[in-house]
Scaffold this active site. Structure first.
Site, mmCIF file in Angstrom:
data_model
loop_
_atom_site.group_PDB
_atom_site.id
_atom_site.type_symbol
_atom_site.label_atom_id
_atom_site.label_comp_id
_atom_site.label_asym_id
_atom_site.label_seq_id
_atom_site.Cartn_x
_atom_site.Cartn_y
_atom_site.Cartn_z
ATOM 1 N N HIS A 192 -34.503 75.359 103.186
ATOM 2 C CA HIS A 192 -35.785 75.799 102.900
ATOM 3 C C HIS A 192 -36.033 76.665 101.763
ATOM 4 C CE1 HIS A 192 -37.731 73.363 106.029
ATOM 5 N NE2 HIS A 192 -36.412 73.750 106.676
ATOM 6 N N LEU A 193 -36.207 76.161 100.505
ATOM 7 C CA LEU A 193 -36.181 77.490 99.312
ATOM 8 C C LEU A 193 -37.366 78.020 98.999
ATOM 9 C CD1 LEU A 193 -33.745 75.598 96.426
ATOM 10 C CD2 LEU A 193 -33.190 77.549 98.186
ATOM 11 N N ASP A 208 -39.595 67.434 107.268
ATOM 12 C CA ASP A 208 -38.857 68.303 108.153
ATOM 13 C C ASP A 208 -40.125 69.382 108.416
ATOM 14 O OD1 ASP A 208 -36.765 69.581 109.499
ATOM 15 O OD2 ASP A 208 -37.129 71.203 108.189
ATOM 16 N N HIS A 248 -36.798 65.366 111.765
ATOM 17 C CA HIS A 248 -36.930 66.458 112.724
ATOM 18 C C HIS A 248 -37.719 65.763 114.045
ATOM 19 C CE1 HIS A 248 -39.242 70.532 113.183
ATOM 20 N NE2 HIS A 248 -39.626 69.638 114.095
ATOM 21 N N ASP A 259 -30.540 75.093 108.216
ATOM 22 C CA ASP A 259 -31.937 75.269 108.344
ATOM 23 C C ASP A 259 -32.410 76.668 108.019
ATOM 24 O OD1 ASP A 259 -34.400 74.527 109.017
ATOM 25 O OD2 ASP A 259 -34.103 74.068 110.967
#
Lengths: 426, 310
Positions: free
Chosen positions: A63-64, A153, A180, A306
């Site tokens: 996750h950016l 997700d 997910h 993650d």
């Protein structure tokens, strides 16, 4: 500048190569892999004696946070964190603000990655518009813009018909559907694994069944549609069993787990440290053992981080109110090194799980050191010991449960397209 | 013997000796509360802040009276839960209060573990007055005080705790305390209200009330949170009452000298019948009286920690 990596211990499962050799890189590509390549003055030399030289690590679950949550992480800080952790490619999840459910958001991410990022960024598009679980996205356009997979997700697609249609549609574009797996009606208000520890701490539990039920559904839908389902962050022994059986039956299913599901149990939640709160939650030792076994026997194909940055203000809350997720890019490799030291995995398996297999699942030409390949390479000193200190993390967020852990194995060089983007300590 | 701790967060972290020490100390404070002039100067000049994030009359009043009878100054600080989720964080709120030089912070909070955040970050002594479904240590202490006062001991007693164990902090604190002091604890309720692996805490579980009540010395009835109905913990209060209500007939299954306890507030006619709640075996109001003495003891014993450190 051309590069020569000398005397490293090369591990390249794609080419079945393991042993001491040199690698010559020219114009961003691997030109030669051989013994005793001569040193020349126009080549920068990296002495990799006593070090491991592996295909650049690929994190298929990052996750950016950009666009929208730049206070948690940006494409710049997130990719710097990736580089420090030995990752040359990260796949960023679409739960940004706005959600990456369109060509324009994908293009924004790729533009930012190109101008400010330090490693390769491959966006994952949303399965449904806004990740709301109702209408599937224009996956053809997402793929054309550069998305390599689709996922909602953070949220499951609860409607089984929508998931069926998504698998059918994504199949046309050869896009894996990353799921997910969580039955929200079962996890409800849960914040940690349901079991002895949740009972003791008075926290609402999330049962294993919340994951197992959805994995079961998704496998059935993959069988029905022939689509490619990729199960994200496997945490339960039930899931490992289900995937094993699905693979035996020839269903198009792949899966990943994360380092924390391999080294921590819900025991770590005692004391209410919110940096032990993530979804799925840390499970029990029985689950850890099953997931480890699944990695070794090939049931689980990949290790992903993650990486889920959250600000200190968000995490310094009551356990119930703190957001789910921990950072992971900079601790993943040494944690998996532990498993190698413990004899759970071999070094070759480590490279398979963290580089070649993710590339294969995503259908990208990476994860190998063959002649002509883009020079994405990670050089690791397996003997360096260091202590995780949050102040030293490159990520903008510091939400790790591993603070103070003594690690062995550190990235000394991360090379992306022939350019050194990270050197130990810098 | 001393209570070597800044805070009281959990019964779980106390030893049996420490629990007995608190209970013994409370005996002398109970004598104070029985006097005509119910006040001693023990905590004069100290400030106790009641920081309540959940509505509570009984516990807050009990702490307030306990502090006042020790001559401390008391401030009540009620925070509506709506402002918890936005705006100021718990820690900021507490730091602001401490900046006004509090010595004790008594906290009640809907989230388990909230008092632990304060204890870790503040100089004040933190007393857990109930956190989520985790613990309510002073309630368990006053329950144990009441049992000991009536029965003379806790060791060897058979004690049934009935109701919503899953969401009950009173149950958890009592389970830890009573088992540490050697009681045999039986938990009774429908499966959805019994949390997973609770047997690992050294208790036994019954779904059938009649079986569980056989020969017990103490019946501890928990308050049924009526909002649990309809989200499928149990179908209706009607059926719950039929299966689990403590009535005269069921009390007969227990020992003749059984005592009936309830932490309040009572749902009359649901978890307990009025005849039992008001009957001779009931000690429900004595529990309330004893709560003040026990809380005085806790405040007094924790104040000793600060002095030793300074």
């Amino acid at each position: 500048m051309n590069l020569l990596i000398k005397n490293g211990h090369i591990i390249d499962p794609a080419d079945n190569r393991e042993g001491i050799a040199d690698i010559l890189i020219q114009d961003g590509r691997i030109m030669q892999v051989d013994q005793n390549i001569p040193v020349s003055p126009d080549v920068e030399l990296i002495d990799a004696t006593g070090q491991l030289v592996v295909p650049g690590l690929i994190d298929m679950h990052t996750h950016l946070r950009e666009p929208g949550y730049e206070y948690k992480e940006t494409i710049q800080t997130g990719t710097m964190s990736a580089a420090a952790g030995g990752f040359t490619t990260v796949c960023c999840m679409p739960n940004t603000k706005p959600v990456n459910d369109s060509q324009s958001v994908t293009e924004f991410i790729l533009h930012k990655a190109c101008t400010e990022g330090v490693v390769n960024v491959l966006p994952v598009g949303a399965i449904t518009k806004g990740c709301n679980g109702d209408e599937i996205t224009e996956m053809g356009e997402l793929k054309k813009a550069g998305c390599i997979a689709v996922s909602d997700d953070g949220k499951p697609v609860m409607n089984s018909l929508v998931m069926r249609r998504a698998l059918e549609y994504a199949k046309m574009f050869k896009l894996p559907v990353i799921s997910h797996c969580e039955d929200l009606s079962l996890s409800k208000d849960g914040v940690i694994n349901e079991g002895r520890i949740s009972t003791e701490l008075g926290l609402m539990g999330i049962p294993n069944a919340s994951e197992d039920v959805m994995v079961s559904r998704d496998i059935a839908l993959a069988e029905l549609t022939g689509g490619h389902i990729h199960i994200a962050h496997v945490s339960t022994r039930g899931t490992v069993d289900l995937i094993l059986r699905a693979k035996e039956n020839g269903i198009n299913v792949t899966s990943e787990t994360c380092p924390h599901y391999l080294v921590l149990t819900d025991d770590a939640v005692r004391g209410y440290n919110t940096n032990t709160k993530m979804k799925p939650p840390l499970r029990t030792w029985k689950d850890v053992e099953a997931v480890r076994k699944g990695l070794h026997d090939g049931t689980i194909d990949a290790i992903a981080t993650d990486h889920a940055p959250h600000s200190q203000e968000e995490k310094e809350r009551e356990f119930d109110y703190a957001p789910f997720g921990i950072v992971g890019l900079e601790t993943a490799l040494p944690l998996i090194f532990r498993l190698v030291e413990e004899g759970v995995l071999t070094l070759r398996e480590l490279v398979l799980l963290m580089s070649l297999n993710p590339a294969r699942i995503l259908g990208i030409d990476k994860g190998n050191l063959v002649i002509g390949a883009t020079a994405d390479i990670t050089v690791i000193n397996p003997n360096t010991t260091w202590v995780v200190e949050t102040v030293n993390l490159k990520s903008k967020s510091k939400n790790t449960p591993f603070e103070g852990w003594k690690m062995r194995g550190k990235v000394s060089y991360t090379i992306v397209g022939g350019r050194v983007v990270y050197r130990n300590g810098r | 013997m001393e209570l070597n701790s800044k805070d009281l967060l959990e019964i779980k972290e106390l030893s049996g000796d420490e629990i007995n020490y608190i209970l013994d100390t409370a005996v002398s404070f109970k004598e104070v509360t029985g006097r005509d002039i119910k006040k001693v100067p023990t905590l004069r000049g100290k400030t106790v802040v009641n920081l309540f994030f959940e509505p509570s009359t009984r516990t807050r009043t009990s702490f307030e009276l306990a502090a006042k009878r020790l001559s401390a100054d008391v401030i009540n600080f009620s925070v509506s839960t709506s402002s918890v989720t936005k705006g100021e964080t718990l820690l900021d709120t507490a730091r602001n209060i401490e900046a006004m030089r509090s010595d004790f912070i008594v906290i009640r909070h809907p989230a388990s573990g909230a008092p632990h955040i304060l204890a870790k970050n503040l100089r004040s002594s933190v007393i857990n007055a109930g956190d989520g479904a985790h613990e309510h240590p002073t309630q368990a202490l006053l329950d144990m005080f009441t049992i000991k006062e009536k029965k003379g001991r806790i060791e060897g007693l058979k004690i049934a705790i009935i109701g919503d164990i899953a969401h009950s902090r009173v149950a958890r604190s009592n389970i830890y305390g009573l088992t540490k002091l050697g009681a045999e604890v039986r938990l009774v309720g429908p499966p959805a209200l019994i949390p997973m692996d609770i047997e690992s805490l050294g208790v036994s579980v019954f779904y059938n009330l009649e079986d569980a009540l056989k020969d017990v010395d103490v019946i501890m009835v928990l308050r049924l949170q009526l909002e649990r109905q309809g989200i499928n913990y149990f179908p209706t209060t009607r059926e719950y009452a039929w299966l689990y209500s403590i009535n005269t007939e069921r009390v007969r299954l227990a020992k003749d000298d059984v005592m009936i306890m309830h932490p309040g507030p009572i749902n009359r006619g649901i978890e307990i019948s009025p005849e039992v709640a008001d009957g001779l075996s009931s000690v429900i109001l004595e529990q309330v009286t004893n709560g003040i003495a026990v809380r005085m003891a806790v405040l007094y014993l924790l104040s000793g920690y600060g002095e030793r450190v300074v």
